[in-house]
Design an enzyme around this catalytic site. Sequence first.
Site, PDB file in Angstrom:
ATOM      1  N   ARG A  14      18.451  17.063  48.741  1.00 20.89           N
ATOM      2  CA  ARG A  14      18.060  16.400  49.992  1.00 20.89           C
ATOM      3  C   ARG A  14      16.700  15.723  49.801  1.00 20.89           C
ATOM      4  NH1 ARG A  14      20.185  18.020  54.883  1.00 20.89           N
ATOM      5  NH2 ARG A  14      19.048  16.198  55.629  1.00 20.89           N
ATOM      6  N   CYS A  53      26.589  22.193  53.047  1.00 17.98           N
ATOM      7  CA  CYS A  53      25.314  21.569  53.419  1.00 17.98           C
ATOM      8  C   CYS A  53      24.257  22.594  53.816  1.00 17.98           C
ATOM      9  CB  CYS A  53      25.536  20.568  54.543  1.00 17.98           C
ATOM     10  SG  CYS A  53      26.090  21.319  56.091  1.00 17.98           S
ATOM     11  N   GLN A  73      22.789  13.962  54.452  1.00 18.79           N
ATOM     12  CA  GLN A  73      23.443  15.042  53.723  1.00 18.79           C
ATOM     13  C   GLN A  73      24.384  14.481  52.655  1.00 18.79           C
ATOM     14  OE1 GLN A  73      22.939  18.464  54.175  1.00 18.79           O
ATOM     15  NE2 GLN A  73      24.030  18.469  52.231  1.00 18.79           N
ATOM     16  N   ASP A 117      31.725  23.731  55.813  1.00 16.29           N
ATOM     17  CA  ASP A 117      30.532  23.751  56.663  1.00 16.29           C
ATOM     18  C   ASP A 117      30.794  24.805  57.741  1.00 16.29           C
ATOM     19  OD1 ASP A 117      28.160  23.128  57.971  1.00 16.29           O
ATOM     20  OD2 ASP A 117      28.870  21.237  58.819  1.00 16.29           O
ATOM     21  N   ARG A 165      16.864  13.642  64.655  1.00 11.63           N
ATOM     22  CA  ARG A 165      18.013  14.566  64.729  1.00 11.63           C
ATOM     23  C   ARG A 165      18.321  14.761  66.204  1.00 11.63           C
ATOM     24  NH1 ARG A 165      19.295  20.088  61.559  1.00 11.63           N
ATOM     25  NH2 ARG A 165      19.852  18.477  60.073  1.00 11.63           N
ATOM     26  N   HIS A 170      26.168  12.726  59.659  1.00 16.57           N
ATOM     27  CA  HIS A 170      25.020  13.305  58.934  1.00 16.57           C
ATOM     28  C   HIS A 170      24.855  12.557  57.601  1.00 16.57           C
ATOM     29  CE1 HIS A 170      21.900  15.949  57.888  1.00 16.57           C
ATOM     30  NE2 HIS A 170      22.532  17.088  57.743  1.00 16.57           N
TER      31      HIS A 170
HETATM   32  N1   CP Z   1      21.897  20.648  55.887  1.00 19.10           N
HETATM   33  C1   CP Z   1      20.966  20.454  56.848  1.00 19.10           C
HETATM   34  O1   CP Z   1      20.873  19.399  57.443  1.00 19.10           O
HETATM   35  O2   CP Z   1      20.145  21.530  57.033  1.00 19.10           O
HETATM   36  P1   CP Z   1      19.104  21.709  58.235  1.00 19.10           P
HETATM   37  O3   CP Z   1      19.897  21.842  59.489  1.00 19.10           O
HETATM   38  O4   CP Z   1      18.364  22.962  57.867  1.00 19.10           O
HETATM   39  O5   CP Z   1      18.208  20.507  58.272  1.00 19.10           O
HETATM   40  N1  NVA Z   2      27.722  20.616  61.173  1.00 17.76           N
HETATM   41  C1  NVA Z   2      26.451  21.292  61.229  1.00 17.76           C
HETATM   42  C2  NVA Z   2      25.563  20.801  60.145  1.00 17.76           C
HETATM   43  C3  NVA Z   2      24.221  21.450  60.087  1.00 17.76           C
HETATM   44  C4  NVA Z   2      23.347  20.875  59.010  1.00 17.76           C
HETATM   45  C5  NVA Z   2      25.827  21.076  62.602  1.00 17.76           C
HETATM   46  O1  NVA Z   2      25.919  19.984  63.143  1.00 17.76           O
HETATM   47  O2  NVA Z   2      25.249  22.039  63.121  1.00 17.76           O
END
Ligand code: CP
Ligand code: NVA
Length: 301
Positions: free
Chosen positions: A288, A260, A135, A222, A105, A132
């Site tokens: 997930r 998400c 997701q 989101d 990440r 992502h």
């Molecule tokens: N939806 C998602 O990716 O959640 P987290 O940021 O908690 O991993």
């Molecule tokens: N769009 C959000 C998704 C988090 C899972 C971010 O990037 O923070």
Amino acid sequence: MIKSKDVLTLDELNKKEIEQIIDLAIKLKKDLKKGITKPLLKNKTLAMIFQKPSTRTRISFETGMFQLGGHAINLSSQDLQISRGESIEDTAKTLSRYVDVIMARVYEHSTVDSLARNATIPVINGLSNSYHPCQILADLMTIKEKKQNLDGLKLAWIGDGNNVCNSLMIGCSKVGISMSIATPKSFEPDSKLVKQCKNLVDIELTQEPEKAVTKADVIVTDTFVSIHDNPKRIKSFLPKYQVNSKLMSKAKDTCIFMHCLPAKRDQEVTSEVIDGKQSVVWDEAENRLHSQKALLVSLRI
Ligand code: CP
Ligand code: NVA
């Protein structure tokens, strides 16, 4: 087994591969509920690199590896020598000598690209500023569970044309879900990607949430402020782009609500909607786990 070594945006997977992963995820979920787990990744190790915080991604990948008979190592980028200047390239080469798969990440998407280019093992994007993909596998699985099929549905995206929206466009266009995307001006998803996905399905861009949700089978939103964003941007979204009961009532009666997570309640979505009958967000979060297990066993590891 999927053809691509890595999954970084979702565009690496074709329609058949996405459908196979979803079907396998649904099977693994049913098996788990019956108490059946198979050590499909016995003795395999996943390295998880986090430059950003996570609840669902971290816990679902780690639990998934455990349930598959493997093991996961959680690596905050602070704990790695990356924090003292070791390159991504050298980190990728080193990890490839110990573990079987990497999930990362990151902020810049170029970081997962570089990990993938330099690792001899598969790399999964666990969220970048631009995409992502994990997701979206969970989201498509959830839609299939709730609607039985994917092809021919209409999905409305309300709010920010962000990383989740970009990967969602890729996934929906491959499985035949048309999209209507309502964002404020200059918050649209990646324009090159819109053009690419429009070759496969109808994708409408609008600034009017009510127009987007008309006849929608699924409404998705989101956060308006992603991890990498400046909080000041929120004023561009409120109150117009909030998913509330009034907006939900303009879609089909059978429309489901997805997010998400994490959600900022009473910003992008009201508590009434996220806790309401049409919301499937907890199934979506659970999925997930199942969809990532299906992805992991579909990779060449
Ligand atoms: N939806 C998602 O990716 O959640 P987290 O940021 O908690 O991993
Ligand atoms: N769009 C959000 C998704 C988090 C899972 C971010 O990037 O923070």
